[in-house]
Scaffold this active site. Structure first.
Site, PDB file in Angstrom:
ATOM      1  N   GLU A 112       1.831 -19.481  -3.446  1.00  0.00           N
ATOM      2  CA  GLU A 112       0.801 -20.196  -3.861  1.00  0.00           C
ATOM      3  C   GLU A 112      -0.128 -21.026  -2.777  1.00  0.00           C
ATOM      4  O   GLU A 112       0.508 -22.053  -2.304  1.00  0.00           O
ATOM      5  CB  GLU A 112       1.532 -21.253  -5.096  1.00  0.00           C
ATOM      6  CG  GLU A 112       2.225 -20.703  -5.946  1.00  0.00           C
ATOM      7  CD  GLU A 112       1.737 -19.817  -7.067  1.00  0.00           C
ATOM      8  OE1 GLU A 112       0.209 -19.951  -7.087  1.00  0.00           O
ATOM      9  OE2 GLU A 112       2.330 -19.105  -7.699  1.00  0.00           O
ATOM     10  N   CYS A 153      -5.558 -27.814  -4.799  1.00  0.00           N
ATOM     11  CA  CYS A 153      -5.778 -26.546  -4.350  1.00  0.00           C
ATOM     12  C   CYS A 153      -7.126 -25.956  -5.304  1.00  0.00           C
ATOM     13  O   CYS A 153      -7.648 -25.214  -4.942  1.00  0.00           O
ATOM     14  CB  CYS A 153      -4.575 -25.836  -4.671  1.00  0.00           C
ATOM     15  SG  CYS A 153      -3.683 -26.174  -5.945  1.00  0.00           S
TER      16      CYS A 153
END
Ligand code: NAD
Length: 517
Positions: free
Chosen positions: A258, A292
């Site tokens: 991720e 993110c």
């Protein structure tokens, strides 16, 4: 307080990768300090490479025991851990605020989301992963076919600092619910939080620790990833993700990565401008832009571009960074963050971008005031690299189609948002976006739906956490067939009649190709 997690006491001797120059370490201890005040949050013994191996060995024993416990006992233990987290949530919130700098209220949201995910993973694991029958098919009508998803064993969870609770729990909760034991390497900038989380999970198990920590910087993460674990679930930058992928290649250790993003918000000409501006401001500036899925690029229809810019600037100019009670977002957690932000902003302005709010002068050593740019060249680092700071670029586009094309012209592909009132047009655009997650008329709401998988495409990573896919990510499927009765002709036997193959193929050609096929 739960019992302390055992931590190896030795020192890291050889480095697989260079230590981060900013990592708060000496050679024996990791001293975790608050980003702005330098307050000492905790001191932890660094884990040696041998120490990492010992922890993995202990986790292997835990994994066997945990897998054998079965669905209902695991579910009940995870719900016990969840209750511990819920009851001690404010303690965790305070630690997050002090160790990585985000305002307490943002930390509260993070903890609240994490509780929902832990609950979902615990409650749904058996339904998603438990053994179930599947249709056997025509050729194998005499077989009973079943599928189960088995735990892989020991899962290494390597975490970042920016969402130091939500992010690791997205792996830890799902890995445990799937029947694995976890070795967790928290970020060197969120070690006290990681240690707290491990103890919270272990409060539900006196027999074996469910989550063991290894402490240190990138070299400890590298030793963990290559130390014989059965899967690595990494959350962090794309650069580190690539290194982990390469390091895991020789042993074919599976990875879930991720990684970073450069997320865009697309605003159509009939969008609710206030709602879009509100979402852009929170998405771009909350957590000091260290998210993110933070909003770094906005593509606004040319007819509403200027109005949107004013609405965003109006809201953003009121935001204040810091660690005081009124701060809207915290300081930059990493000391080197300001240099990256300065490089992106200065370069963009040099190439013709127009600062709408703030500019290079907004960037202090550790705190950054909100920065809004427009007309930013699409090939500048401010548009192509992850800035990870409280800055946003708002560019004008011809229409939603062009907005999608520009959003897609990025190596990253984590998430995106679209604002618009013509839902069919917005939905077509959403389908064209090359990202893992889309929010329509909101920002980041997919994170709050535990049944939705989380992850990106391209340089944003490989694989998914959260939801049913996120549970399956920590398993290996096992297919079993059991013969219920023998067929008159056994096709997998040397004793089959000479005509058997021809007859079977003819029948299946008729079925799949039609009579003329
Ligand atoms: P980072 O890559 O610097 O570090 C992440 C973790 O990896 C840390 O624990 C670090 O010690 C460890 N590490 C470093 N080198 C390693 C190596 N060679 N082998 C194994 N482990 C190693 O990232 P960061 O600065 O902690 O986090 C910020 C980044 O994380 C941003 O790019 C952000 O977009 C990304 N992020 C992504 C998600 C997501 O869900 N996609 C969520 C949060 C953060």
């Amino acid at each position: 307080m739960p019992p302390p997690t055992p931590v190896p006491r030795a020192v890291v001797r050889s480095s697989v990768v260079p230590m981060s120059p900013t990592a708060p370490q000496d050679t024996t201890w990791l001293h975790s300090r608050a980003p702005l005040s330098g307050e000492l949050i905790g001191t932890f013994p660094l884990t040696s490479e041998e120490g990492v191996s010992e922890v993995i060995d202990r986790a292997r024993l835990a994994a066997r025991w945990w897998a054998d416990l079965g669905w209902s006992a695991r579910r009940s233990r995870l719900l016990t851990a969840k209750r511990y987290l819920a009851r001690h949530a404010e303690e965790l919130v305070d630690l997050v605020h002090r160790e990585m700098g985000k305002p307490r209220d943002d930390a509260r949201l993070e903890v609240a989301l994490s509780l929902e995910h832990l609950h979902w993973a615990a409650v749904h694991a058996e339904r998603v992963l438990g053994e179930h029958r599947v249709p056997a098919g025509l050729l194998t009508i005499n077989q009973r076919a079943s599928l189960s998803y088995e735990p892989v064993g020991v899962v290494a969870v390597i975490g970042p600092w920016n969402y130091p609770v939500f992010t690791p729990i997205g792996s830890i909760a799902y890995a445990l619910a799937a029947g694995n034991a976890v070795v967790f390497k928290p970020s060197e900038f969120a070690t006290a939080i990681g240690d707290w989380l491990a103890r919270a999970f272990n409060s539900a198990s006196t027999e074996h620790p469910l989550v063991q920590t290894v402490i240190g910087a990138g070299n400890v993460g590298a030793a963990l990833a290559t130390g014989g674990v059965d899967l690595v679930s990494f959350t962090g930058s794309s650069a580190t993700g690539r290194r982990i992928l390469a390091a895991c290649a020789p042993t074919m250790t599976p990875v879930v990565l991720e990684c970073g993003g450069k997320d865009a918000v697309l605003v159509d000409d009939d969008a609710d401008i206030d709602a879009a501006a509100d979402a852009i401001v929170f998405g771009a500036f909350s957590n000091a832009g260290q998210t993110c899925v933070g909003v770094e690029r906005v593509y606004a229809h040319r007819d509403i571009h200027d109005e949107l810019v004013v609405a965003v600037a109006h809201r953003a100019q009121m935001l204040r960074p810091g660690t005081h009670g009124e701060a809207d977002y915290g300081p930059m957690t990493l000391p080197q963050a300001s240099a990256t932000i300065r490089r992106h902003v200065a370069d963009a302005i040099e190439r013709g971008a127009r600062p709408v709010l703030g500019g290079v002068e907004s960037i202090d050593e550790r705190t950054v005031e909100p920065i809004i740019l427009t007309d930013v060249p699409e090939d500048s680092p401010a548009m192509t690299e992850e800035t990870f700071g409280p800055t946003v670029a708002i560019n004008s586009v011809r229409d939603l189609d062009e907005a999608v094309d520009r959003a897609n012209a990025s190596g990253y592909g984590l998430a995106a948002s679209i604002f618009g009132r013509t839902i069919p047009r917005v939905e077509v655009a959403a389908r064209r976006l090359r990202v893992g997650m889309v929010s329509i008329n909101s920002w980041v709401m997919y994170a709050g739906v535990p049944s939705l998988p989380w992850g990106g495409v391209g340089e944003s990573g490989i694989g998914r956490i959260h939801g049913a896919d996120g549970l399956r990510a920590f398993t290996q499927p096992r297919s079993v067939v059991r013969q219920r009765f023998a067929l008159p002709i056994a096709l997998t036997s040397f004793e089959r009649p000479a005509w058997a193959g021809k007859v079977v193929l003819a029948a299946l050609r008729a079925r799949h190709g039609g009579w003329r096929g």
